[in-house]
Every structure is written in C-alpha cells, then in structure tokens.
Design a protein around this motif. Sequence first.
Motif, short mmCIF file in Angstrom:
data_model
loop_
_atom_site.label_atom_id
_atom_site.label_comp_id
_atom_site.label_asym_id
_atom_site.label_seq_id
_atom_site.Cartn_x
_atom_site.Cartn_y
_atom_site.Cartn_z
N ALA A 8 0.83 -1.20 0.00
CA ALA A 8 0.00 0.00 0.00
C ALA A 8 0.86 1.26 0.00
O ALA A 8 0.62 2.19 -0.77
CB ALA A 8 -0.94 -0.01 1.21
N GLU A 9 1.88 1.28 0.85
CA GLU A 9 2.77 2.46 0.88
C GLU A 9 3.51 2.60 -0.44
O GLU A 9 3.65 3.70 -0.97
CB GLU A 9 3.76 2.35 2.05
N PHE A 10 3.97 1.49 -1.01
CA PHE A 10 4.66 1.54 -2.30
C PHE A 10 3.73 2.07 -3.39
O PHE A 10 4.13 2.92 -4.19
CB PHE A 10 5.19 0.15 -2.67
N PRO A 16 12.22 11.81 -11.01
CA PRO A 16 11.39 11.73 -9.81
C PRO A 16 12.24 11.57 -8.56
O PRO A 16 13.38 11.10 -8.62
CB PRO A 16 10.52 10.50 -10.06
N ASP A 17 11.66 11.96 -7.42
CA ASP A 17 12.33 11.71 -6.15
C ASP A 17 12.53 10.21 -5.99
O ASP A 17 11.72 9.42 -6.48
CB ASP A 17 11.48 12.23 -4.98
N VAL A 42 4.24 5.36 -5.76
CA VAL A 42 4.19 5.31 -7.23
C VAL A 42 3.16 6.32 -7.74
O VAL A 42 3.44 7.07 -8.69
CB VAL A 42 3.85 3.88 -7.72
N ILE A 43 1.99 6.35 -7.14
CA ILE A 43 0.95 7.31 -7.55
C ILE A 43 1.47 8.74 -7.40
O ILE A 43 1.29 9.57 -8.30
CB ILE A 43 -0.35 7.09 -6.74
N LYS A 44 2.11 9.01 -6.28
CA LYS A 44 2.65 10.36 -6.04
C LYS A 44 3.68 10.72 -7.11
O LYS A 44 3.66 11.82 -7.66
CB LYS A 44 3.28 10.42 -4.65
N ARG A 45 4.57 9.79 -7.42
CA ARG A 45 5.62 10.05 -8.42
C ARG A 45 5.04 10.25 -9.82
O ARG A 45 5.47 11.14 -10.54
CB ARG A 45 6.60 8.88 -8.47
#
Length: 183
Positions: A28-30, A46-47, A34-37
């Motif tokens: 879930a965190e991953f 990307p960060d 990915v969505i944020k990036r």
Amino acid sequence: MAAHIKKVFKNYPLLANSVVYGSMCVGAEFSQQVIKRKFLDKKVPPDPFDTGALARYAVIGSCINSNLLYFWYKWLDRTFVGTATQTIMKKLVLDQFLMTPQLLVIFYISMSLMERKEDLLEECREKFIPTFKTSCGFWLPAQTINFLLVPPPARVVYVGTCSFIWINILCILKREELHKVTD
C-alpha cells in the motif's frame, strides 16, 4: 500450490498472517509512492522511493498489527461464535470501537517513534478523529462481510487484503500536513 499455501497457514498461522499483512502494508505504501511520483509530483527525475517509509510500514504490518489482529480475531471468534445478526453486531461494535482506536493510536505513535519525531503524540492528537471516522466508513461494511462470510482461519488474510485498500487511505491521511495551532 493452493494446498501448499493452505498447509502453511494451518501449520504456521501467525507467521503466514504476518507475511501477508506486512506485504499488504508495504504494498500500500509503495503504491502510494508510485501514484505520487507518476501523477502528483511529476518531477523529472522523480524523487527516489522513500525506503524508510516502506521499512516503517513493514514493521507496523508484519511485527505489530498482524500479531495483534491474529490474537484479537482468535479471541473474538472463540468468544462470539456463529453468524447470527446479534453475534455479528457484537463483533462489529467491539472491533470498530474497542480494537480500532487502539490500532490507530499504536499506528500514529509507532510511526512517530520510528520517524524520531520530537512530539510522539502530536500527529495522533491531530489525525486520530478524522482517521477514526474514515475507518468507520470503510471497516464497518468490510467487517460485516468478514464476520458473515469469511471462515475464521482466513480472517486475518481477508483483513490484510482489505487493509491494502485501507492502508492506501491511511497513507494518504498520514501524508497530510499537520495544522499547527499558532497562539
């Protein structure tokens, strides 16, 4: 393959549930990173992935929450047997209003501790009520299905699967900025 997995869950239920639930938390965190990036930041380049956050969710999911939930559901199923409406309502109320608040407090304080925040309670104080309200909207229907249809040995796995969705929501709530009150 299914028979092997079933055997692992039967012979090593705590370990198997810890691996599944921990994987759901990290996944879930991953997925949120990915969505944020890809959709929110769109930085080039990307960060890098926040491996520290992934590790914190691994600890929460595989070492803390999975163990609490394993023993909680064993107790709940042993204490309230069956799928009668009254039994399910008791399980729902106890799960949502007794266990969930404890899990949320443990989550926010553990994360603050692992993030080495100065005030370990600040985020919990600010985010607990909105997180709990969101939790009620998500978990009450999910747990109704759990207690009505899911066989007891599969409860933690079912909750882990639902948790993939819930922890994505929790990751979003966790990322929200704190609103500092100024005097």
